[in-house]
Design an enzyme around this catalytic site. Sequence first.
Site, PDB file in Angstrom:
ATOM      1  N   TYR A 442       3.891  26.145-137.529  1.00 11.04           N
ATOM      2  CA  TYR A 442       2.591  25.644-137.087  1.00 11.04           C
ATOM      3  C   TYR A 442       1.694  25.088-137.885  1.00 11.04           C
ATOM      4  O   TYR A 442       1.681  25.370-138.976  1.00 11.04           O
ATOM      5  CB  TYR A 442       2.104  26.634-135.939  1.00 11.04           C
ATOM      6  CG  TYR A 442       1.625  28.121-136.354  1.00 11.04           C
ATOM      7  CD1 TYR A 442       1.544  28.355-137.570  1.00 11.04           C
ATOM      8  CD2 TYR A 442       1.582  28.954-135.425  1.00 11.04           C
ATOM      9  CE1 TYR A 442       1.164  29.715-138.063  1.00 11.04           C
ATOM     10  CE2 TYR A 442       1.245  30.156-135.673  1.00 11.04           C
ATOM     11  CZ  TYR A 442       0.892  30.535-136.989  1.00 11.04           C
ATOM     12  OH  TYR A 442       0.644  31.821-137.191  1.00 11.04           O
ATOM     13  N   GLU A 443       0.422  24.374-137.269  1.00 11.53           N
ATOM     14  CA  GLU A 443      -0.579  23.639-138.087  1.00 11.53           C
ATOM     15  C   GLU A 443       0.257  22.520-138.965  1.00 11.53           C
ATOM     16  O   GLU A 443      -0.286  22.312-140.057  1.00 11.53           O
ATOM     17  CB  GLU A 443      -1.213  24.565-138.816  1.00 11.53           C
ATOM     18  CG  GLU A 443      -1.808  25.823-138.029  1.00 11.53           C
ATOM     19  CD  GLU A 443      -2.440  25.297-136.714  1.00 11.53           C
ATOM     20  OE1 GLU A 443      -3.114  24.387-136.546  1.00 11.53           O
ATOM     21  OE2 GLU A 443      -2.580  26.334-135.896  1.00 11.53           O
ATOM     22  N   GLY A 444       1.301  21.949-138.503  1.00 11.54           N
ATOM     23  CA  GLY A 444       1.958  20.934-139.225  1.00 11.54           C
ATOM     24  C   GLY A 444       2.833  21.623-139.991  1.00 11.54           C
ATOM     25  O   GLY A 444       2.771  22.424-140.862  1.00 11.54           O
TER      26      GLY A 444
END
Length: 596
Positions: A442-444
């Site tokens: 997550y978050e890229g």
Amino acid sequence: MPQYIAPLRDMQFVLHELLQVDQELKQLPPHAEVDADIINQVLEEGSKFTQDILFPLNHSGDREGCRLDVATHEVKTPEGFRSAYRQYVEAGWPALSCDPEYGGQGLPVVLNNAFYEMLNSANQAWTMYPGLSHGAYEALHAHGTPELKAMYLPKLASGVWTGTMCLTEAHCGTDLGLLRTKAEPQADGSYSLTGGKIFISAGEHDMVENIVHLVLARLPDAPAGTRGISLFLVPKFIPDANGKPGERNRIYCGAIEEKMGIHGNATCQMNLDGATGWLIGEPNKGLNAMFVMMNAARLGVGMQSLGLTEVAFQNALVYAKDRLQMRSLSGVKAPDKAADPIIVHPDVRRMLLTAKAYAEGGRAFSYYTAMLIDRELNHPDEAVRREAADQVALLTPIIKAFLTDNGWIATSEALQVYGGHGYISEWGMEQYVRDARINMIYEGTNTIQSLDLLGRKVLMDNGAKLKVFGKQVQAFVEEHGLDERMAEFVGPLADLGEKVTKLTMEIGMKAFQNQDEVGAAAVPYLRVVGHLVFAYFFARMAKIALDKQDSGDSFYKSKLGTARFYFAKLLPETAMLIRQARAGSSSLMALDADLI
């Protein structure tokens, strides 16, 4: 059962001996009075909260998870989570690094960052509730209207309300240009938002009276793609004239995701059915505002894996000293016992030292980056602020990807130390592995971070940001290159610095002919640069340890031994990675998709 003791000695070593943050803070007017005593007092109090209040809830929270009442759309968090959050707020922890204008304590980011390491070691799933609030606070602080700031920032700073970021939709994750959530202007200046979001951490819970969602959506006349995205503030309850939660807004949790890990955090599917929201920043410029929150979140995710690396190492070390299995290959080490403790075995030590090195290297790297953020925000010289901002931009994707990759490696190695017991939930180690796995996604994803580093942060400016960091490395090499004691550290560091320069130029030249070369090289390239950063900090830490190894404090001998292990056993990974990066895209792209 697992245990956790905050690594205050090493945290203080990094802050005071390696980074000398009190001297740095003296150059920053808002923090000029923050000295080593204040920093140590805050960390000591933080250790008590994380060890005594938060850590005991980690295992039980994972077992219990969150529960959704489908009829009311309300989520109940695990037993003890609400009480811990109340104590967290009453102690003033949410406000630690927030702006005093909005009720914050105004302490430096580097101190808040160190505190968050402890929080994540103690309980990553719980820490995500207040952790996301910091990102929402930063985005609103940077881009909100005066009215929105006055209404929401004091609530977020105090922790009375929490925040989320609502980006992902079922059909689009990283490719935000595909998002479909709509925002219709209303006569009163607000907007009506309709759509659905998934994977929303802390999207609904029972720990606070209101939740502030930052939502990406499209205006009716928005251009296609990412150029047509706007950011909106959508509260769970619309505040009344007195700032109290009023009318229930039309944003609801439709389901909780069933996940591999972080069970104590409510990862929600959020439905917006004409929900009322307010624009943050300019129309169609939502990504500019959201990236403030996303960059904060990326640093935060790196800290999540650093926290897990530390706590997994601590428990594996205790187990390895206690568990008896076989005899040492070089002779009996515990003749009074039926077998030797497994810490006598070389490969057990390799696993332990891998986790230890990744924890200590990650701590130095992440605290340094947090210090750069303080410099970027507060230094009186604009040129210094700009250079710090460039370095933060360069280092952020490395922190997110390299630390989370390392966290996955370290927690897996720590579990392996336990053998079969590591796979059993009562020992707590398998939870750390499960929790660590999401941090790479997550978050890229870490591939996205690698593309960001190589494509945007390095090649796009012809390596200017990387060269600035390279000059720091070169200055250290030149300063200590003739010190025979430092040869085992300076030599490999200088060699890797030269190889990174050559590798960067080579990939850049190939990219002119074929952009797939960037995609093929990006992931190994980031790990190579990550090792360059770690090698630089381990060399600096080794210099301090060499100077103090005869002080009578065994800490320095331990630090020196860890640095030697890193250079001998972990840094050589770069040779393989450089070959992978140079291998190009042909072997990846040659086959038609239906032949794979």
